[in-house]
Design a protein around this motif. Structure first.
Motif, PDB file in Angstrom:
ATOM      1  N   PHE A   1       0.852  -1.188   0.000  1.00 63.85           N
ATOM      2  CA  PHE A   1       0.000   0.000   0.000  1.00 63.85           C
ATOM      3  C   PHE A   1       0.885   1.234   0.000  1.00 63.85           C
ATOM      4  O   PHE A   1       1.927   1.251   0.654  1.00 63.85           O
ATOM      5  CB  PHE A   1      -0.894   0.024   1.240  1.00 63.85           C
ATOM      6  CG  PHE A   1      -1.870  -1.114   1.305  1.00 63.85           C
ATOM      7  CD1 PHE A   1      -3.124  -0.990   0.736  1.00 63.85           C
ATOM      8  CD2 PHE A   1      -1.526  -2.310   1.920  1.00 63.85           C
ATOM      9  CE1 PHE A   1      -4.026  -2.051   0.793  1.00 63.85           C
ATOM     10  CE2 PHE A   1      -2.418  -3.368   1.983  1.00 63.85           C
ATOM     11  CZ  PHE A   1      -3.668  -3.240   1.417  1.00 63.85           C
ATOM     12  N   VAL A   2       0.434   2.280  -0.704  1.00 68.07           N
ATOM     13  CA  VAL A   2       1.172   3.546  -0.741  1.00 68.07           C
ATOM     14  C   VAL A   2       0.207   4.675  -0.409  1.00 68.07           C
ATOM     15  O   VAL A   2      -0.885   4.758  -0.979  1.00 68.07           O
ATOM     16  CB  VAL A   2       1.808   3.791  -2.132  1.00 68.07           C
ATOM     17  CG1 VAL A   2       2.601   5.088  -2.133  1.00 68.07           C
ATOM     18  CG2 VAL A   2       2.700   2.626  -2.536  1.00 68.07           C
ATOM     19  N   TRP A   3       0.613   5.529   0.540  1.00 62.43           N
ATOM     20  CA  TRP A   3      -0.176   6.686   0.959  1.00 62.43           C
ATOM     21  C   TRP A   3       0.649   7.951   0.812  1.00 62.43           C
ATOM     22  O   TRP A   3       1.881   7.909   0.856  1.00 62.43           O
ATOM     23  CB  TRP A   3      -0.568   6.579   2.436  1.00 62.43           C
ATOM     24  CG  TRP A   3      -1.499   5.482   2.759  1.00 62.43           C
ATOM     25  CD1 TRP A   3      -2.852   5.505   2.705  1.00 62.43           C
ATOM     26  CD2 TRP A   3      -1.141   4.180   3.230  1.00 62.43           C
ATOM     27  NE1 TRP A   3      -3.361   4.291   3.110  1.00 62.43           N
ATOM     28  CE2 TRP A   3      -2.341   3.459   3.427  1.00 62.43           C
ATOM     29  CE3 TRP A   3       0.070   3.541   3.487  1.00 62.43           C
ATOM     30  CZ2 TRP A   3      -2.354   2.152   3.884  1.00 62.43           C
ATOM     31  CZ3 TRP A   3       0.056   2.228   3.931  1.00 62.43           C
ATOM     32  CH2 TRP A   3      -1.150   1.555   4.128  1.00 62.43           C
TER      33      TRP A   3
ATOM     34  N   ASN B   1      -1.915   4.142  -4.137  1.00 68.01           N
ATOM     35  CA  ASN B   1      -1.987   2.931  -4.943  1.00 68.01           C
ATOM     36  C   ASN B   1      -1.910   1.703  -4.047  1.00 68.01           C
ATOM     37  O   ASN B   1      -1.491   1.793  -2.888  1.00 68.01           O
ATOM     38  CB  ASN B   1      -0.868   2.889  -5.975  1.00 68.01           C
ATOM     39  CG  ASN B   1      -1.326   2.311  -7.304  1.00 68.01           C
ATOM     40  OD1 ASN B   1      -2.169   1.427  -7.336  1.00 68.01           O
ATOM     41  ND2 ASN B   1      -0.772   2.824  -8.398  1.00 68.01           N
ATOM     42  N   LYS B   2      -2.307   0.565  -4.602  1.00 63.66           N
ATOM     43  CA  LYS B   2      -2.225  -0.727  -3.924  1.00 63.66           C
ATOM     44  C   LYS B   2      -1.765  -1.740  -4.962  1.00 63.66           C
ATOM     45  O   LYS B   2      -2.269  -1.755  -6.090  1.00 63.66           O
ATOM     46  CB  LYS B   2      -3.592  -1.112  -3.369  1.00 63.66           C
ATOM     47  CG  LYS B   2      -3.632  -2.494  -2.745  1.00 63.66           C
ATOM     48  CD  LYS B   2      -4.956  -2.740  -2.063  1.00 63.66           C
ATOM     49  CE  LYS B   2      -5.926  -3.393  -2.987  1.00 63.66           C
ATOM     50  NZ  LYS B   2      -7.146  -3.863  -2.322  1.00 63.66           N
ATOM     51  N   PHE B   3      -0.777  -2.578  -4.580  1.00 58.70           N
ATOM     52  CA  PHE B   3      -0.259  -3.596  -5.487  1.00 58.70           C
ATOM     53  C   PHE B   3      -0.459  -4.966  -4.846  1.00 58.70           C
ATOM     54  O   PHE B   3      -0.061  -5.186  -3.704  1.00 58.70           O
ATOM     55  CB  PHE B   3       1.219  -3.338  -5.779  1.00 58.70           C
ATOM     56  CG  PHE B   3       1.477  -1.947  -6.296  1.00 58.70           C
ATOM     57  CD1 PHE B   3       1.058  -1.577  -7.563  1.00 58.70           C
ATOM     58  CD2 PHE B   3       2.107  -1.004  -5.507  1.00 58.70           C
ATOM     59  CE1 PHE B   3       1.271  -0.300  -8.047  1.00 58.70           C
ATOM     60  CE2 PHE B   3       2.330   0.284  -5.974  1.00 58.70           C
ATOM     61  CZ  PHE B   3       1.911   0.631  -7.253  1.00 58.70           C
ATOM     62  N   CYS B   4      -1.072  -5.864  -5.573  1.00 60.60           N
ATOM     63  CA  CYS B   4      -1.454  -7.169  -5.016  1.00 60.60           C
ATOM     64  C   CYS B   4      -0.873  -8.333  -5.809  1.00 60.60           C
ATOM     65  O   CYS B   4      -1.444  -9.420  -5.815  1.00 60.60           O
ATOM     66  CB  CYS B   4      -2.977  -7.286  -5.003  1.00 60.60           C
ATOM     67  SG  CYS B   4      -3.803  -5.983  -4.106  1.00 60.60           S
ATOM     68  N   ASP B   5       0.258  -8.136  -6.476  1.00 60.33           N
ATOM     69  CA  ASP B   5       0.756  -9.177  -7.372  1.00 60.33           C
ATOM     70  C   ASP B   5       1.909 -10.013  -6.821  1.00 60.33           C
ATOM     71  O   ASP B   5       2.433 -10.873  -7.529  1.00 60.33           O
ATOM     72  CB  ASP B   5       1.124  -8.586  -8.730  1.00 60.33           C
ATOM     73  CG  ASP B   5       2.086  -7.426  -8.634  1.00 60.33           C
ATOM     74  OD1 ASP B   5       2.336  -6.928  -7.519  1.00 60.33           O
ATOM     75  OD2 ASP B   5       2.596  -7.000  -9.682  1.00 60.33           O
ATOM     76  N   HIS B   6       2.309  -9.811  -5.569  1.00 65.43           N
ATOM     77  CA  HIS B   6       3.287 -10.713  -4.958  1.00 65.43           C
ATOM     78  C   HIS B   6       2.555 -11.970  -4.492  1.00 65.43           C
ATOM     79  O   HIS B   6       1.380 -11.924  -4.150  1.00 65.43           O
ATOM     80  CB  HIS B   6       3.993 -10.047  -3.770  1.00 65.43           C
ATOM     81  CG  HIS B   6       5.109  -9.147  -4.167  1.00 65.43           C
ATOM     82  ND1 HIS B   6       6.318  -9.615  -4.619  1.00 65.43           N
ATOM     83  CD2 HIS B   6       5.198  -7.793  -4.191  1.00 65.43           C
ATOM     84  CE1 HIS B   6       7.116  -8.590  -4.898  1.00 65.43           C
ATOM     85  NE2 HIS B   6       6.453  -7.477  -4.651  1.00 65.43           N
ATOM     86  N   LYS B   7       3.271 -13.090  -4.466  1.00 67.16           N
ATOM     87  CA  LYS B   7       2.669 -14.361  -4.079  1.00 67.16           C
ATOM     88  C   LYS B   7       3.113 -14.805  -2.680  1.00 67.16           C
ATOM     89  O   LYS B   7       2.864 -15.937  -2.281  1.00 67.16           O
ATOM     90  CB  LYS B   7       3.023 -15.426  -5.106  1.00 67.16           C
ATOM     91  CG  LYS B   7       2.382 -15.148  -6.456  1.00 67.16           C
ATOM     92  CD  LYS B   7       2.726 -16.224  -7.460  1.00 67.16           C
ATOM     93  CE  LYS B   7       1.999 -16.024  -8.752  1.00 67.16           C
ATOM     94  NZ  LYS B   7       2.596 -15.089  -9.643  1.00 67.16           N
TER      95      LYS B   7
END
Length: 105
Positions: free
Chosen positions: A25-27, A35-41
């Protein structure tokens, strides 16, 4: 057992955080989500801001993921998406400046 990592940008304008939920998450400093990034496993183990490029964030996933991702926090554009074979890895990810980023996963 929840564990999180957080890193303030070099200009003190953005905060990135990641944790066992595999998300980044970035604030901004006003507390607004950028933004939010959800592509790590796997869990996020490392975060690093580029000292040379505004808004360029590197993220490192844990053992089940073994990925380094570098991206623009504003557009989400990926510049690096690299799988690593070692627990400790050094990758020359900012080719233009020759800077090296070290991750521990």
């Amino acid at each position: 057992d929840n564990k999180y990592v957080a890193e303030m940008s070099k200009d003190d304008q953005h905060l990135a955080s990641g944790g066992n939920d595999n998300k980044v998450f970035v604030w901004n400093t006003a507390g607004q989500s950028i933004n939010k990034f959800c592509d790590h496993k796997a869990a996020i183990k490392a975060l690093a801001w580029s000292p040379h490029f505004h808004g360029l964030l590197a993220t490192g996933g844990g053992t089940a993921d073994r990925m380094i991702k570098m991206r623009n926090i504003f557009t989400g554009e990926k510049y690096v998406n690299k799988t690593l074979d070692h627990k400790y890895a050094i990758y020359n990810s900012v080719r233009k400046t020759g800077k090296v980023i070290v991750f521990h996963a």
